[in-house]
Design a protein around this motif. Structure first.
Motif, PDB file in Angstrom:
ATOM      1  N   ASP A   1       0.750  -1.124   0.053  1.00 54.33           N
ATOM      2  CA  ASP A   1      -0.006   0.050   0.026  1.00 54.33           C
ATOM      3  C   ASP A   1       0.902   1.304   0.153  1.00 54.33           C
ATOM      4  O   ASP A   1       2.064   1.065  -0.282  1.00 54.33           O
ATOM      5  CB  ASP A   1      -1.063  -0.059   1.003  1.00 54.33           C
ATOM      6  CG  ASP A   1      -0.324   0.012   2.405  1.00 54.33           C
ATOM      7  OD1 ASP A   1       0.815   0.212   2.707  1.00 54.33           O
ATOM      8  OD2 ASP A   1      -0.958  -0.132   3.635  1.00 54.33           O
ATOM      9  N   GLY A   2       0.525   2.435   0.397  1.00 53.85           N
ATOM     10  CA  GLY A   2       1.260   3.413   0.341  1.00 53.85           C
ATOM     11  C   GLY A   2       2.446   3.583   1.228  1.00 53.85           C
ATOM     12  O   GLY A   2       3.333   4.136   0.818  1.00 53.85           O
ATOM     13  N   ASP A   3       2.470   2.817   2.411  1.00 56.21           N
ATOM     14  CA  ASP A   3       3.334   3.083   3.281  1.00 56.21           C
ATOM     15  C   ASP A   3       4.142   1.434   3.629  1.00 56.21           C
ATOM     16  O   ASP A   3       5.231   1.567   4.018  1.00 56.21           O
ATOM     17  CB  ASP A   3       2.819   3.373   4.570  1.00 56.21           C
ATOM     18  CG  ASP A   3       2.217   4.700   4.544  1.00 56.21           C
ATOM     19  OD1 ASP A   3       2.853   5.719   4.010  1.00 56.21           O
ATOM     20  OD2 ASP A   3       0.839   4.906   5.049  1.00 56.21           O
ATOM     21  N   SER A   4       3.346   0.481   3.372  1.00 53.23           N
ATOM     22  CA  SER A   4       4.167  -0.794   3.565  1.00 53.23           C
ATOM     23  C   SER A   4       4.140  -1.777   2.211  1.00 53.23           C
ATOM     24  O   SER A   4       3.447  -1.557   1.411  1.00 53.23           O
ATOM     25  CB  SER A   4       3.200  -1.601   4.767  1.00 53.23           C
ATOM     26  OG  SER A   4       3.176  -0.763   5.741  1.00 53.23           O
ATOM     27  N   LYS A   5       5.217  -2.623   2.405  1.00 46.16           N
ATOM     28  CA  LYS A   5       5.337  -3.564   1.288  1.00 46.16           C
ATOM     29  C   LYS A   5       5.786  -4.946   1.863  1.00 46.16           C
ATOM     30  O   LYS A   5       6.711  -4.936   2.749  1.00 46.16           O
ATOM     31  CB  LYS A   5       6.246  -2.906   0.087  1.00 46.16           C
ATOM     32  CG  LYS A   5       6.734  -3.742  -0.808  1.00 46.16           C
ATOM     33  CD  LYS A   5       7.755  -3.192  -2.054  1.00 46.16           C
ATOM     34  CE  LYS A   5       9.182  -3.178  -1.328  1.00 46.16           C
ATOM     35  NZ  LYS A   5       9.788  -2.453  -2.496  1.00 46.16           N
TER      36      LYS A   5
ATOM     37  N   GLU B   1      -7.737  -3.673   6.113  1.00 52.67           N
ATOM     38  CA  GLU B   1      -8.496  -4.933   6.323  1.00 52.67           C
ATOM     39  C   GLU B   1      -8.430  -5.883   5.007  1.00 52.67           C
ATOM     40  O   GLU B   1      -8.652  -6.798   4.793  1.00 52.67           O
ATOM     41  CB  GLU B   1      -9.968  -5.009   6.566  1.00 52.67           C
ATOM     42  CG  GLU B   1      -9.929  -4.330   8.454  1.00 52.67           C
ATOM     43  CD  GLU B   1     -11.257  -4.400   9.011  1.00 52.67           C
ATOM     44  OE1 GLU B   1     -12.317  -4.697   8.145  1.00 52.67           O
ATOM     45  OE2 GLU B   1     -11.480  -4.161  10.198  1.00 52.67           O
ATOM     46  N   ALA B   2      -8.595  -4.904   3.834  1.00 51.00           N
ATOM     47  CA  ALA B   2      -8.811  -5.415   2.388  1.00 51.00           C
ATOM     48  C   ALA B   2      -7.508  -6.252   1.846  1.00 51.00           C
ATOM     49  O   ALA B   2      -7.731  -7.066   0.904  1.00 51.00           O
ATOM     50  CB  ALA B   2      -9.410  -4.359   1.596  1.00 51.00           C
TER      51      ALA B   2
ATOM     52  N   TYR C   1     -14.758  -9.993  -2.674  1.00 52.29           N
ATOM     53  CA  TYR C   1     -14.839  -8.670  -3.455  1.00 52.29           C
ATOM     54  C   TYR C   1     -14.145  -8.774  -5.038  1.00 52.29           C
ATOM     55  O   TYR C   1     -13.367  -9.503  -4.867  1.00 52.29           O
ATOM     56  CB  TYR C   1     -14.777  -7.374  -2.983  1.00 52.29           C
ATOM     57  CG  TYR C   1     -13.174  -7.187  -2.595  1.00 52.29           C
ATOM     58  CD1 TYR C   1     -12.454  -6.268  -3.572  1.00 52.29           C
ATOM     59  CD2 TYR C   1     -12.568  -7.701  -1.452  1.00 52.29           C
ATOM     60  CE1 TYR C   1     -11.290  -5.977  -3.397  1.00 52.29           C
ATOM     61  CE2 TYR C   1     -11.145  -7.290  -1.245  1.00 52.29           C
ATOM     62  CZ  TYR C   1     -10.702  -6.196  -2.324  1.00 52.29           C
ATOM     63  OH  TYR C   1      -9.121  -6.056  -2.134  1.00 52.29           O
ATOM     64  N   ARG C   2     -14.785  -8.104  -5.711  1.00 55.05           N
ATOM     65  CA  ARG C   2     -14.155  -8.181  -7.252  1.00 55.05           C
ATOM     66  C   ARG C   2     -13.657  -6.557  -7.190  1.00 55.05           C
ATOM     67  O   ARG C   2     -14.263  -5.732  -7.286  1.00 55.05           O
ATOM     68  CB  ARG C   2     -14.915  -8.209  -8.127  1.00 55.05           C
ATOM     69  CG  ARG C   2     -15.534  -9.789  -8.304  1.00 55.05           C
ATOM     70  CD  ARG C   2     -16.386 -10.034  -9.494  1.00 55.05           C
ATOM     71  NE  ARG C   2     -16.880 -11.274  -9.455  1.00 55.05           N
ATOM     72  CZ  ARG C   2     -16.411 -12.230 -10.286  1.00 55.05           C
ATOM     73  NH1 ARG C   2     -15.297 -11.897 -10.727  1.00 55.05           N
ATOM     74  NH2 ARG C   2     -16.729 -13.381 -10.209  1.00 55.05           N
ATOM     75  N   PRO C   3     -12.374  -6.306  -7.381  1.00 56.12           N
ATOM     76  CA  PRO C   3     -11.927  -4.861  -7.549  1.00 56.12           C
ATOM     77  C   PRO C   3     -12.318  -4.388  -8.773  1.00 56.12           C
ATOM     78  O   PRO C   3     -12.433  -4.984  -9.834  1.00 56.12           O
ATOM     79  CB  PRO C   3     -10.192  -5.116  -7.716  1.00 56.12           C
ATOM     80  CG  PRO C   3      -9.780  -6.381  -6.829  1.00 56.12           C
ATOM     81  CD  PRO C   3     -11.283  -7.296  -7.190  1.00 56.12           C
TER      82      PRO C   3
ATOM     83  N   PHE D   1      -5.674  -3.775  -6.624  1.00 52.81           N
ATOM     84  CA  PHE D   1      -6.506  -4.473  -5.681  1.00 52.81           C
ATOM     85  C   PHE D   1      -7.696  -3.388  -5.127  1.00 52.81           C
ATOM     86  O   PHE D   1      -8.527  -3.882  -4.395  1.00 52.81           O
ATOM     87  CB  PHE D   1      -5.866  -5.201  -4.631  1.00 52.81           C
ATOM     88  CG  PHE D   1      -5.057  -6.644  -4.964  1.00 52.81           C
ATOM     89  CD1 PHE D   1      -5.175  -6.994  -6.302  1.00 52.81           C
ATOM     90  CD2 PHE D   1      -4.717  -7.253  -4.080  1.00 52.81           C
ATOM     91  CE1 PHE D   1      -4.912  -8.113  -6.790  1.00 52.81           C
ATOM     92  CE2 PHE D   1      -4.137  -8.583  -4.590  1.00 52.81           C
ATOM     93  CZ  PHE D   1      -4.241  -9.187  -5.870  1.00 52.81           C
ATOM     94  N   ASN D   2      -7.481  -2.118  -5.548  1.00 58.25           N
ATOM     95  CA  ASN D   2      -8.232  -1.097  -4.785  1.00 58.25           C
ATOM     96  C   ASN D   2      -8.014  -1.075  -3.287  1.00 58.25           C
ATOM     97  O   ASN D   2      -7.174  -1.623  -2.877  1.00 58.25           O
ATOM     98  CB  ASN D   2      -9.778  -1.495  -4.810  1.00 58.25           C
ATOM     99  CG  ASN D   2     -10.334  -1.201  -6.389  1.00 58.25           C
ATOM    100  OD1 ASN D   2      -9.763  -1.163  -7.113  1.00 58.25           O
ATOM    101  ND2 ASN D   2     -11.524  -1.512  -6.401  1.00 58.25           N
ATOM    102  N   ASN D   3      -8.784  -0.034  -2.553  1.00 57.04           N
ATOM    103  CA  ASN D   3      -8.392   0.315  -1.193  1.00 57.04           C
ATOM    104  C   ASN D   3      -6.805   0.486  -0.928  1.00 57.04           C
ATOM    105  O   ASN D   3      -6.298   0.175  -0.038  1.00 57.04           O
ATOM    106  CB  ASN D   3      -8.826  -1.068  -0.271  1.00 57.04           C
ATOM    107  CG  ASN D   3     -10.103  -1.212  -0.468  1.00 57.04           C
ATOM    108  OD1 ASN D   3     -11.021  -0.513  -0.101  1.00 57.04           O
ATOM    109  ND2 ASN D   3     -10.519  -2.675  -1.152  1.00 57.04           N
TER     110      ASN D   3
END
Length: 293
Positions: free
Chosen positions: A27-31, A177-178, A229-231, A267-269
């Motif tokens: 995500d924006g901060d973690s990998k 959570e996503a 869910y479907r992105p 993946f969205n979110n």
């Protein structure tokens, strides 16, 4: 009549190879990277003007947990204008490496399956043979430099799963959570463009370089522990490249090849997904019969 009886076109060879599929969630901060063990192999084979058969044995480190794997990658050129690349891979067992303060752990329950095909129709006849290059044989055509472009299509199926989620409780605290995914399925079909090339260099050295970017529509399904869910983002982007060097001296030859396929989607979110397929091989061969002068 279909069997080549000329021993000048045959050789025996030993080789070392490297094959790996790894994937990344960020995500924006973690990998976090998911990387398998026992990525290297040793083997032997037989090569000719028309085919190469190599048998490899995976090198396993007794001090590391084993990744169970099947990894097949193949490339050929059919009727001089049809470039085809095929890959089939199943891996079970990954190291989870983070760029934040959570130690690396090996997860034997994480499984990944990928298979796909790339097809490129070249605008001109491909004036060289991959089998001949890798088998240390001279090219039948006399061009010192050859480059041609092409257009094509590709398809890929990609899957990963874990018993609970791919993140441990400690790691999941760094994601939303996503991102705590139990299972992922992706099916993509898209367009491919690029070029293949061959260079005849001094001192019996040859080189190849191929580059193929692509874009596709992908149907993705993500399953969480209690939901799915479907992105909404349906795009997948990829870049493939392959480089090779060959050297021949009398009845001996050496070839070094490296290829990488890099794919990315959303993946969205704020969660992004990347996976790449890498392979490298160093082969040393000996021709069964010297070339007649």
């Amino acid at each position: 009549m279909l069997v080549d009886r000329n021993l000048e076109n045959y050789s025996v060879r030993i080789f070392s190879n490297f094959k790996v599929k790894k994937f990344t969630i960020k995500d924006g901060d973690s990998k976090s990277k998911f990387v398998p063990n026992n990525r290297y192999g040793l083997g032997f084979g037989v090569a000719s003007e028309k085919f190469i058969i190599d048998l490899a044995f995976n090198i396993k480190n007794p001090n590391k947990a084993e990744t169970k794997r099947f990894d097949l990658q193949a490339t050929t050129i059919l009727k001089q204008q049809h470039y085809v690349n095929l890959y089939i891979q199943t891996y079970k067992g990954f190291n989870v490496k983070n760029d934040f303060d959570v130690p690396t752990v090996f997860r034997s329950d994480i499984r990944s399956v990928t298979f796909g095909i790339n097809y490129l129709y070249t605008f001109d006849d491909v004036a060289f043979s991959y089998s001949q290059l890798k088998a240390g044989l001279p090219q039948k055509r006399n061009k010192d430099i050859y480059i041609t472009g092409g257009l094509g299509v590709f398809g890929v199926y990609d899957y990963f799963s874990a018993d609970a989620t791919v993140f441990s409780e400690e790691t999941s605290a760094y994601y939303n959570e996503a991102a705590n995914i139990k299972r992922y399925n992706g099916r993509a079909l898209g367009l491919l463009a690029g070029f293949v090339s061959y260079f005849k260099l001094p001192e019996n050295i040859t080189a190849t370089f191929n580059f193929m970017p692509g874009i596709a529509l992908i149907n993705k399904t993500i399953t969480l522990e209690e939901d799915s869910y479907r992105p909404s983002n349906v795009m997948l982007y990829k870049i493939d490249f392959h480089v090779g060097l060959g050297y021949s001296y009398k009845r001996y030859y050496a070839s070094l090849t490296y290829g990488n396929g890099f794919y990315s989607t959303n993946f969205n979110n704020d969660n992004k997904y990347f996976f790449n397929l890498s392979n490298a091989k160093l082969a040393i061969g000996y021709k069964l019969k010297a070339k007649r002068k």
